[in-house]
Scaffold this motif. Structure first.
Motif, PDB file in Angstrom:
ATOM      1  N   PHE A  32       0.849  -1.178   0.000  1.00  0.00           N
ATOM      2  CA  PHE A  32       0.000   0.000   0.000  1.00  0.00           C
ATOM      3  C   PHE A  32       0.890   1.234   0.000  1.00  0.00           C
ATOM      4  N   LEU A  33       0.432   2.278  -0.640  1.00  0.00           N
ATOM      5  CA  LEU A  33       1.046   3.591  -0.547  1.00  0.00           C
ATOM      6  C   LEU A  33      -0.041   4.581  -0.154  1.00  0.00           C
ATOM      7  N   ILE A  34       0.277   5.480   0.778  1.00  0.00           N
ATOM      8  CA  ILE A  34      -0.689   6.472   1.243  1.00  0.00           C
ATOM      9  C   ILE A  34      -0.113   7.855   1.029  1.00  0.00           C
ATOM     10  N   ARG A  35      -0.880   8.714   0.425  1.00  0.00           N
ATOM     11  CA  ARG A  35      -0.400  10.007  -0.053  1.00  0.00           C
ATOM     12  C   ARG A  35       0.223  10.879   1.035  1.00  0.00           C
ATOM     13  N   ASP A  36      -0.395  10.933   2.214  1.00  0.00           N
ATOM     14  CA  ASP A  36       0.111  11.863   3.219  1.00  0.00           C
ATOM     15  C   ASP A  36       1.149  11.244   4.153  1.00  0.00           C
ATOM     16  N   ILE A  37       1.619  10.053   3.831  1.00  0.00           N
ATOM     17  CA  ILE A  37       2.788   9.496   4.510  1.00  0.00           C
ATOM     18  C   ILE A  37       3.975   9.705   3.579  1.00  0.00           C
ATOM     19  N   ASP A  38       5.015  10.309   4.112  1.00  0.00           N
ATOM     20  CA  ASP A  38       6.141  10.742   3.285  1.00  0.00           C
ATOM     21  C   ASP A  38       6.788   9.551   2.576  1.00  0.00           C
ATOM     22  N   ILE A  39       6.639   9.511   1.266  1.00  0.00           N
ATOM     23  CA  ILE A  39       7.252   8.476   0.437  1.00  0.00           C
ATOM     24  C   ILE A  39       8.222   9.150  -0.532  1.00  0.00           C
ATOM     25  N   ASN A  40       9.490   8.824  -0.414  1.00  0.00           N
ATOM     26  CA  ASN A  40      10.487   9.375  -1.319  1.00  0.00           C
ATOM     27  C   ASN A  40      10.312   8.747  -2.699  1.00  0.00           C
ATOM     28  N   GLU A  41      10.305   9.580  -3.729  1.00  0.00           N
ATOM     29  CA  GLU A  41      10.076   9.078  -5.081  1.00  0.00           C
ATOM     30  C   GLU A  41      11.177   8.150  -5.570  1.00  0.00           C
ATOM     31  N   GLU A  42      12.288   8.095  -4.866  1.00  0.00           N
ATOM     32  CA  GLU A  42      13.363   7.185  -5.233  1.00  0.00           C
ATOM     33  C   GLU A  42      13.253   5.848  -4.521  1.00  0.00           C
ATOM     34  N   GLU A  43      12.298   5.725  -3.607  1.00  0.00           N
ATOM     35  CA  GLU A  43      12.142   4.470  -2.887  1.00  0.00           C
ATOM     36  C   GLU A  43      11.494   3.426  -3.777  1.00  0.00           C
ATOM     37  N   LEU A  44      11.830   2.173  -3.503  1.00  0.00           N
ATOM     38  CA  LEU A  44      11.459   1.078  -4.390  1.00  0.00           C
ATOM     39  C   LEU A  44       9.958   0.964  -4.601  1.00  0.00           C
ATOM     40  N   ALA A  45       9.179   1.004  -3.528  1.00  0.00           N
ATOM     41  CA  ALA A  45       7.730   0.811  -3.651  1.00  0.00           C
ATOM     42  C   ALA A  45       7.110   1.857  -4.565  1.00  0.00           C
ATOM     43  N   TYR A  46       7.572   3.092  -4.441  1.00  0.00           N
ATOM     44  CA  TYR A  46       7.044   4.165  -5.287  1.00  0.00           C
ATOM     45  C   TYR A  46       7.495   3.976  -6.736  1.00  0.00           C
ATOM     46  N   LYS A  47       8.753   3.654  -6.939  1.00  0.00           N
ATOM     47  CA  LYS A  47       9.288   3.507  -8.297  1.00  0.00           C
ATOM     48  C   LYS A  47       8.582   2.388  -9.053  1.00  0.00           C
ATOM     49  N   ILE A  48       8.334   1.284  -8.369  1.00  0.00           N
ATOM     50  CA  ILE A  48       7.617   0.193  -9.041  1.00  0.00           C
ATOM     51  C   ILE A  48       6.226   0.647  -9.446  1.00  0.00           C
ATOM     52  N   TRP A  49       5.517   1.280  -8.504  1.00  0.00           N
ATOM     53  CA  TRP A  49       4.127   1.647  -8.776  1.00  0.00           C
ATOM     54  C   TRP A  49       4.007   2.604  -9.953  1.00  0.00           C
ATOM     55  N   VAL A  50       4.827   3.637 -10.001  1.00  0.00           N
ATOM     56  CA  VAL A  50       4.697   4.613 -11.088  1.00  0.00           C
ATOM     57  C   VAL A  50       5.095   4.011 -12.433  1.00  0.00           C
ATOM     58  N   ASN A  51       5.835   2.909 -12.400  1.00  0.00           N
ATOM     59  CA  ASN A  51       6.232   2.263 -13.652  1.00  0.00           C
ATOM     60  C   ASN A  51       5.264   1.188 -14.128  1.00  0.00           C
ATOM     61  N   ILE A  52       4.315   0.791 -13.279  1.00  0.00           N
ATOM     62  CA  ILE A  52       3.311  -0.180 -13.721  1.00  0.00           C
ATOM     63  C   ILE A  52       1.915   0.431 -13.736  1.00  0.00           C
ATOM     64  N   PHE A  53       1.762   1.628 -13.167  1.00  0.00           N
ATOM     65  CA  PHE A  53       0.462   2.291 -13.146  1.00  0.00           C
ATOM     66  C   PHE A  53       0.129   2.825 -14.532  1.00  0.00           C
ATOM     67  N   LEU A  54      -1.174   2.868 -14.850  1.00  0.00           N
ATOM     68  CA  LEU A  54      -1.596   3.438 -16.125  1.00  0.00           C
ATOM     69  C   LEU A  54      -1.156   4.889 -16.216  1.00  0.00           C
ATOM     70  N   PRO A  55      -0.947   5.421 -17.413  1.00  0.00           N
ATOM     71  CA  PRO A  55      -0.555   6.831 -17.535  1.00  0.00           C
ATOM     72  C   PRO A  55      -1.482   7.738 -16.738  1.00  0.00           C
ATOM     73  N   LEU A  56      -0.902   8.642 -15.968  1.00  0.00           N
ATOM     74  CA  LEU A  56      -1.676   9.462 -15.038  1.00  0.00           C
ATOM     75  C   LEU A  56      -2.754  10.266 -15.741  1.00  0.00           C
ATOM     76  N   GLU A  57      -2.462  10.742 -16.956  1.00  0.00           N
ATOM     77  CA  GLU A  57      -3.429  11.587 -17.661  1.00  0.00           C
ATOM     78  C   GLU A  57      -4.707  10.840 -18.023  1.00  0.00           C
ATOM     79  N   ASN A  58      -4.652   9.521 -18.025  1.00  0.00           N
ATOM     80  CA  ASN A  58      -5.836   8.716 -18.351  1.00  0.00           C
ATOM     81  C   ASN A  58      -6.586   8.223 -17.115  1.00  0.00           C
ATOM     82  N   SER A  59      -6.098   8.591 -15.932  1.00  0.00           N
ATOM     83  CA  SER A  59      -6.649   8.020 -14.709  1.00  0.00           C
ATOM     84  C   SER A  59      -7.639   8.922 -13.993  1.00  0.00           C
ATOM     85  N   GLY A  60      -7.603  10.215 -14.273  1.00  0.00           N
ATOM     86  CA  GLY A  60      -8.454  11.148 -13.545  1.00  0.00           C
ATOM     87  C   GLY A  60      -7.960  11.434 -12.144  1.00  0.00           C
TER      88      GLY A  60
END
Length: 325
Positions: free
Chosen positions: A202-230
């Motif tokens: 799980f990732l939660i927006r208001d808990i400080d997650i560094n964009e270089e951390e593994l969990a965040y990097k994986i998610w942004v690379n498998i998530f659908l393009p943001l512009e199509n998600s709303g």
């Protein structure tokens, strides 16, 4: 060549090329295919593979000393790996689920699902739901030879004690399967007795997650393009954030008991996320029994270090959870 151009990459996990080819770095994780043992038990359990759809296969585990008249709790296990690597048939998962079956005396069903980025995350959930529905179809134990039914489940499975279990990405999947089971009916009206979320991805927006951390990097690379998600951010997606505004109410969790395990030394999924999830479940009005266990170890350690005292304590927590009267 243009087809060899790398379009997405997560260190030590995967590399996606423009041609669509995906390279996974299993050697880094010590992962490799391990065959099942349907005739000769290994470490206290038999195992075999069953294909249930063109995209979904499961590995079944049966404790070796099971008698013909025994009915055992059912474990449906979803492996970890960030939704993008690993397999039910690979080293670590196979060894761990084999130990769950033999030590907890359960029939285990380890699900092999398709992976991102070849498929999107909702497709992964569909694979996992297909497997769960297939398991539930065995509650009607007649005509086990037809309709792709398996004798281990029809003969030995206790469908009044069905548990969903998953580590990391598998914990994320358990959450989504449990939520769906709260809205939709499983085959033969099977109910989920308990769900075990171990270090859920799980990732939660208001808990400080560094964009270089593994969990965040994986998610942004498998998530659908943001512009199509709303969504304003990938972390706002209810697929990864059960507390997002678009996430369904946790009161809809479709199980009667829930066990959440988090690691005090987990640098992949901070323990604070588990605490926030527990508080949200309590406030939701969900009518079930909730347990929260803090483990003095790191992320999914029990899979790689089963001999440690904390891994043994965690196994006992599982035993107490599933065998409670």
């Amino acid at each position: 060549m243009a087809s060899d151009e790398v379009v997405k990459e997560v260190d030590d996990f995967f590399r996606l090329y423009k041609s669509g080819r995906v390279e996974r770095f299993y050697n880094v994780h010590g992962s490799f295919y391990v065959p099942p043992s349907p005739e000769n038990p290994i470490s206290g359990a038999f195992s075999k593979d069953v294909t249930i759809s063109p995209h979904v296969t499961v590995r079944l585990y049966l404790p070796e000393n099971t008698t013909n008249t025994q009915k055992l709790p059912l474990f449906v296990y979803y492996h970890g790996g960030g939704l993008c690597i690993e397999s039910a048939f690979f080293t670590w998962t196979h060894r761990y689920v084999n130990s769950l079956a033999s030590e907890l005396n359960v029939v285990a069903v380890s699900v092999d699902y398709r992976l991102a980025p070849e498929v999107d995350v909702p497709t992964i959930y569909e694979d996992c739901w297909t497997a769960l529905q297939w398991v539930a179809s065995h509650a009607d134990n007649e005509n086990h030879i037809i309709n792709n039914k398996d004798l281990w489940l029809t003969q030995f499975g206790d469908f009044s004690k069905v548990f969903l279990v998953g580590d990391s990405a598998g914990g994320n999947i358990v959450y989504h399967m449990t939520m769906r089971a709260g809205k939709e009916t499983l085959n033969n009206e099977v109910k989920i007795t308990g769900s075990i979320f171990a270090y859920p991805y799980f990732l939660i927006r208001d808990i400080d997650i560094n964009e270089e951390e593994l969990a965040y990097k994986i998610w942004v690379n498998i998530f659908l393009p943001l512009e199509n998600s709303g969504l304003l951010s990938p972390i706002d997606s209810p697929l990864i954030n059960p507390l997002s505004e678009k996430a369904p109410s946790l009161s809809e969790l479709g199980c009667s008991r829930l066990l959440l395990c988090m690691g005090k030394k987990d640098y992949v999924i901070p323990m604070e996320i588990g605490g926030r999830f527990i508080e949200a479940v309590k406030k939701s009005g969900w009518n079930g029994k909730l347990e929260f266990v803090e483990i003095n170890e790191g992320h999914s350690f029990q899979i790689y270090k089963p001999e440690t005292e904390e891994a043994k304590r965690m196994m006992k927590c599982y035993a107490d959870f599933i065998h409670i009267q």
